[in-house]
Design a protein around this motif. Sequence first.
Motif, PDB file in Angstrom:
ATOM      1  N   GLN A 198      -1.140   6.852   9.097  1.00 58.06           N
ATOM      2  CA  GLN A 198      -0.428   7.960   9.747  1.00 58.06           C
ATOM      3  C   GLN A 198      -0.462   7.777  11.256  1.00 58.06           C
ATOM      4  OE1 GLN A 198       0.903  11.094   8.212  1.00 58.06           O
ATOM      5  NE2 GLN A 198       1.875  11.019  10.225  1.00 58.06           N
ATOM      6  N   LEU A 199       0.717   7.749  11.897  1.00 57.34           N
ATOM      7  CA  LEU A 199       0.794   7.702  13.351  1.00 57.34           C
ATOM      8  C   LEU A 199       0.875   9.119  13.897  1.00 57.34           C
ATOM      9  CD1 LEU A 199       3.359   4.814  14.020  1.00 57.34           C
ATOM     10  CD2 LEU A 199       0.896   4.666  13.603  1.00 57.34           C
ATOM     11  N   GLU A 200       0.253   9.358  15.030  1.00 56.26           N
ATOM     12  CA  GLU A 200       0.348  10.674  15.650  1.00 56.26           C
ATOM     13  C   GLU A 200       1.767  11.003  16.071  1.00 56.26           C
ATOM     14  OE1 GLU A 200      -2.546  10.873  18.760  1.00 56.26           O
ATOM     15  OE2 GLU A 200      -4.244  10.878  17.368  1.00 56.26           O
ATOM     16  N   LEU A 201       2.584   9.965  16.241  1.00 59.84           N
ATOM     17  CA  LEU A 201       3.989  10.170  16.591  1.00 59.84           C
ATOM     18  C   LEU A 201       4.828  10.593  15.397  1.00 59.84           C
ATOM     19  CD1 LEU A 201       4.495   7.103  18.953  1.00 59.84           C
ATOM     20  CD2 LEU A 201       4.243   9.492  19.608  1.00 59.84           C
ATOM     21  N   GLY A 202       4.275  10.561  14.192  1.00 57.79           N
ATOM     22  CA  GLY A 202       4.999  11.066  13.026  1.00 57.79           C
ATOM     23  C   GLY A 202       5.165  10.115  11.865  1.00 57.79           C
ATOM     24  N   PRO A 203       5.575   8.848  12.083  1.00 59.14           N
ATOM     25  CA  PRO A 203       5.850   7.968  10.943  1.00 59.14           C
ATOM     26  C   PRO A 203       4.625   7.741  10.067  1.00 59.14           C
ATOM     27  CG  PRO A 203       6.793   7.077  12.951  1.00 59.14           C
ATOM     28  CD  PRO A 203       5.932   8.224  13.355  1.00 59.14           C
ATOM     29  N   ARG A 204       4.875   7.532   8.762  1.00 59.04           N
ATOM     30  CA  ARG A 204       3.819   7.241   7.801  1.00 59.04           C
ATOM     31  C   ARG A 204       4.137   5.949   7.079  1.00 59.04           C
ATOM     32  NH1 ARG A 204       4.492  12.937   6.439  1.00 59.04           N
ATOM     33  NH2 ARG A 204       5.920  12.245   4.815  1.00 59.04           N
ATOM     34  N   CYS A 205       3.099   5.185   6.766  1.00 56.83           N
ATOM     35  CA  CYS A 205       3.216   3.979   5.956  1.00 56.83           C
ATOM     36  C   CYS A 205       2.031   3.929   5.005  1.00 56.83           C
ATOM     37  CB  CYS A 205       3.245   2.727   6.841  1.00 56.83           C
ATOM     38  SG  CYS A 205       4.854   2.347   7.605  1.00 56.83           S
ATOM     39  N   SER A 206       1.821   2.777   4.402  1.00 55.12           N
ATOM     40  CA  SER A 206       0.692   2.569   3.511  1.00 55.12           C
ATOM     41  C   SER A 206      -0.118   1.394   4.030  1.00 55.12           C
ATOM     42  CB  SER A 206       1.178   2.288   2.090  1.00 55.12           C
ATOM     43  OG  SER A 206       1.985   3.348   1.608  1.00 55.12           O
ATOM     44  N   GLY A 207      -1.351   1.282   3.544  1.00 58.46           N
ATOM     45  CA  GLY A 207      -2.204   0.171   3.953  1.00 58.46           C
ATOM     46  C   GLY A 207      -3.346   0.011   2.974  1.00 58.46           C
ATOM     47  N   ALA A 208      -4.100  -1.074   3.129  1.00 58.67           N
ATOM     48  CA  ALA A 208      -5.214  -1.356   2.223  1.00 58.67           C
ATOM     49  C   ALA A 208      -6.370  -1.963   2.997  1.00 58.67           C
ATOM     50  CB  ALA A 208      -4.771  -2.295   1.108  1.00 58.67           C
ATOM     51  N   LEU A 209      -7.573  -1.635   2.580  1.00 55.58           N
ATOM     52  CA  LEU A 209      -8.769  -2.205   3.188  1.00 55.58           C
ATOM     53  C   LEU A 209      -8.980  -3.629   2.701  1.00 55.58           C
ATOM     54  CD1 LEU A 209     -11.178   0.834   2.845  1.00 55.58           C
ATOM     55  CD2 LEU A 209     -10.450  -0.192   5.008  1.00 55.58           C
ATOM     56  N   ILE A 210      -9.129  -4.561   3.648  1.00 59.13           N
ATOM     57  CA  ILE A 210      -9.490  -5.937   3.292  1.00 59.13           C
ATOM     58  C   ILE A 210     -10.815  -6.317   3.940  1.00 59.13           C
ATOM     59  CG2 ILE A 210      -7.099  -6.627   2.935  1.00 59.13           C
ATOM     60  CD1 ILE A 210      -7.289  -8.082   5.677  1.00 59.13           C
ATOM     61  N   GLY A 211     -11.466  -5.375   4.551  1.00 60.41           N
ATOM     62  CA  GLY A 211     -12.772  -5.549   5.162  1.00 60.41           C
ATOM     63  C   GLY A 211     -13.372  -4.187   5.406  1.00 60.41           C
ATOM     64  N   PRO A 212     -14.644  -4.104   5.805  1.00 63.27           N
ATOM     65  CA  PRO A 212     -15.280  -2.803   6.025  1.00 63.27           C
ATOM     66  C   PRO A 212     -14.530  -1.903   6.999  1.00 63.27           C
ATOM     67  CG  PRO A 212     -16.920  -4.542   6.037  1.00 63.27           C
ATOM     68  CD  PRO A 212     -15.578  -5.226   6.007  1.00 63.27           C
ATOM     69  N   CYS A 264       9.489  -5.023  -7.926  1.00 62.74           N
ATOM     70  CA  CYS A 264       8.702  -3.787  -7.927  1.00 62.74           C
ATOM     71  C   CYS A 264       9.487  -2.664  -7.254  1.00 62.74           C
ATOM     72  CB  CYS A 264       7.382  -3.984  -7.190  1.00 62.74           C
ATOM     73  SG  CYS A 264       6.343  -5.300  -7.849  1.00 62.74           S
ATOM     74  N   ALA A 265       9.424  -1.475  -7.829  1.00 62.71           N
ATOM     75  CA  ALA A 265      10.102  -0.315  -7.259  1.00 62.71           C
ATOM     76  C   ALA A 265       9.272   0.257  -6.120  1.00 62.71           C
ATOM     77  CB  ALA A 265      10.325   0.740  -8.329  1.00 62.71           C
ATOM     78  N   GLY A 266       9.929   0.536  -5.002  1.00 63.45           N
ATOM     79  CA  GLY A 266       9.262   1.137  -3.858  1.00 63.45           C
ATOM     80  C   GLY A 266      10.286   1.539  -2.825  1.00 63.45           C
ATOM     81  N   THR A 267      10.057   2.640  -2.143  1.00 62.06           N
ATOM     82  CA  THR A 267      10.999   3.108  -1.145  1.00 62.06           C
ATOM     83  C   THR A 267      10.274   3.341   0.177  1.00 62.06           C
ATOM     84  OG1 THR A 267      12.822   4.671  -0.751  1.00 62.06           O
ATOM     85  CG2 THR A 267      10.793   5.584  -1.698  1.00 62.06           C
ATOM     86  N   ARG A 268      10.941   3.986   1.120  1.00 65.74           N
ATOM     87  CA  ARG A 268      10.361   4.205   2.438  1.00 65.74           C
ATOM     88  C   ARG A 268       8.987   4.852   2.315  1.00 65.74           C
ATOM     89  NH1 ARG A 268      15.960   5.690   3.163  1.00 65.74           N
ATOM     90  NH2 ARG A 268      16.960   4.302   4.658  1.00 65.74           N
ATOM     91  N   GLY A 269       8.054   4.359   3.124  1.00 66.38           N
ATOM     92  CA  GLY A 269       6.673   4.810   3.038  1.00 66.38           C
ATOM     93  C   GLY A 269       5.792   3.798   2.329  1.00 66.38           C
ATOM     94  N   ALA A 270       6.401   2.991   1.443  1.00 66.22           N
ATOM     95  CA  ALA A 270       5.642   1.922   0.783  1.00 66.22           C
ATOM     96  C   ALA A 270       5.439   0.732   1.707  1.00 66.22           C
ATOM     97  CB  ALA A 270       6.353   1.472  -0.490  1.00 66.22           C
ATOM     98  N   SER A 271       6.141   0.704   2.826  1.00 65.40           N
ATOM     99  CA  SER A 271       5.937  -0.377   3.795  1.00 65.40           C
ATOM    100  C   SER A 271       4.459  -0.469   4.159  1.00 65.40           C
ATOM    101  CB  SER A 271       6.753  -0.127   5.057  1.00 65.40           C
ATOM    102  OG  SER A 271       8.116  -0.309   4.823  1.00 65.40           O
ATOM    103  N   GLY A 272       3.937  -1.684   4.213  1.00 69.63           N
ATOM    104  CA  GLY A 272       2.536  -1.888   4.536  1.00 69.63           C
ATOM    105  C   GLY A 272       1.621  -1.913   3.336  1.00 69.63           C
ATOM    106  N   ALA A 273       2.121  -1.484   2.187  1.00 65.75           N
ATOM    107  CA  ALA A 273       1.299  -1.481   0.979  1.00 65.75           C
ATOM    108  C   ALA A 273       1.051  -2.906   0.500  1.00 65.75           C
ATOM    109  CB  ALA A 273       1.991  -0.679  -0.125  1.00 65.75           C
ATOM    110  N   PRO A 274      -0.049  -3.134  -0.202  1.00 62.22           N
ATOM    111  CA  PRO A 274      -0.310  -4.483  -0.724  1.00 62.22           C
ATOM    112  C   PRO A 274       0.497  -4.755  -1.983  1.00 62.22           C
ATOM    113  CG  PRO A 274      -2.065  -3.008  -1.405  1.00 62.22           C
ATOM    114  CD  PRO A 274      -1.155  -2.206  -0.513  1.00 62.22           C
ATOM    115  N   LEU A 275       1.090  -5.935  -2.052  1.00 60.24           N
ATOM    116  CA  LEU A 275       1.694  -6.417  -3.290  1.00 60.24           C
ATOM    117  C   LEU A 275       0.575  -7.121  -4.044  1.00 60.24           C
ATOM    118  CD1 LEU A 275       4.446  -6.688  -4.808  1.00 60.24           C
ATOM    119  CD2 LEU A 275       4.587  -8.972  -3.824  1.00 60.24           C
ATOM    120  N   LEU A 276       0.214  -6.613  -5.212  1.00 57.99           N
ATOM    121  CA  LEU A 276      -0.978  -7.045  -5.926  1.00 57.99           C
ATOM    122  C   LEU A 276      -0.658  -8.020  -7.044  1.00 57.99           C
ATOM    123  CD1 LEU A 276      -2.535  -3.488  -6.130  1.00 57.99           C
ATOM    124  CD2 LEU A 276      -3.323  -5.346  -4.657  1.00 57.99           C
TER     125      LEU A 276
END
Length: 280
Positions: free
Chosen positions: A56-70, A201-213
């Motif tokens: 989540q950006l303070e400017l408004g936009p939202r994306c997805s993400g995943a932990l790959i380290g602590p 894989c199905a995904g729309t806006r907001g899925a950007s940044g998500a991991p493809l597993l």
Amino acid sequence: MRRSLLVAGLGLWPGLAPAQPAMVAARPALPGIGSADPRRPVSLAETPWRALGRLQLELGPRCSGALIGPRTVLTAAHCLVAPRTAALVQPGTVHFLLGYELGRQAGHARGVALQVAPGFRPASRGPRGADWALVTLDAPLGTPDRILPLLAAPPAAQAALMLGGYQQDRPEVLLADAGCHLLGVAPAGTVLAGALLLHDCAGTRGASGAPLLARGADGGWAVAGVVSGGVGAMGAGDAPVGVAVSVAPVAAALRAGGSGSGPASPLAPGIVPDRGAGHP
């Protein structure tokens, strides 16, 4: 022939490209889904979903993400571009909500450093092959059971995939397509900056940044790519083709960063662990 058509049709929409005209009337706000929507909510208590969170950006936009380290979150570089200035945002304005669901999260941390892929240009939000970034957090959220390993090379064509993220139509829950496949790879050395994974894989806006597993050599789920966007349908039916950036260069960047500190991600054949690269 199909692969060459897919590569030729790749656009540069930061998230997902507009769907073909036949889809617009049915789903004007949800490119990347198609008429049959396979996405379903998943349990954030289970692997691999427990490593994901909402960016989540303070400017408004939202994306997805995943932990790959602590303290390291993998996401798409275009997710860190300010909408008005077309420049990278300040790290402290980036929030990662681990395991977010309906206003609650398993953990929350702010960014303290951003690392985008070499060659990524914020003003153009590209090139697509350089659309990955690492966010270093101000607090360790990645316990060993919440860290995803990286595949050192793309999976084989038709490999089983999963994609989950916080998407435009239901941003309060994690929606996932757990039954999709790799269609092919657009290799480095073309007009694209890096290897791109083409998937259904199905995904729309907001899925950007998500991991493809994809499955690693040990049978566990690992990150094969970072969701960057998609193109309109270019085959049977109206299902669009998704685009993810291979994490092979991410793995190489982490290797080059040194050993660092903190627990590493699970090590398995064909998988590169995060050794804490990027931590201050």
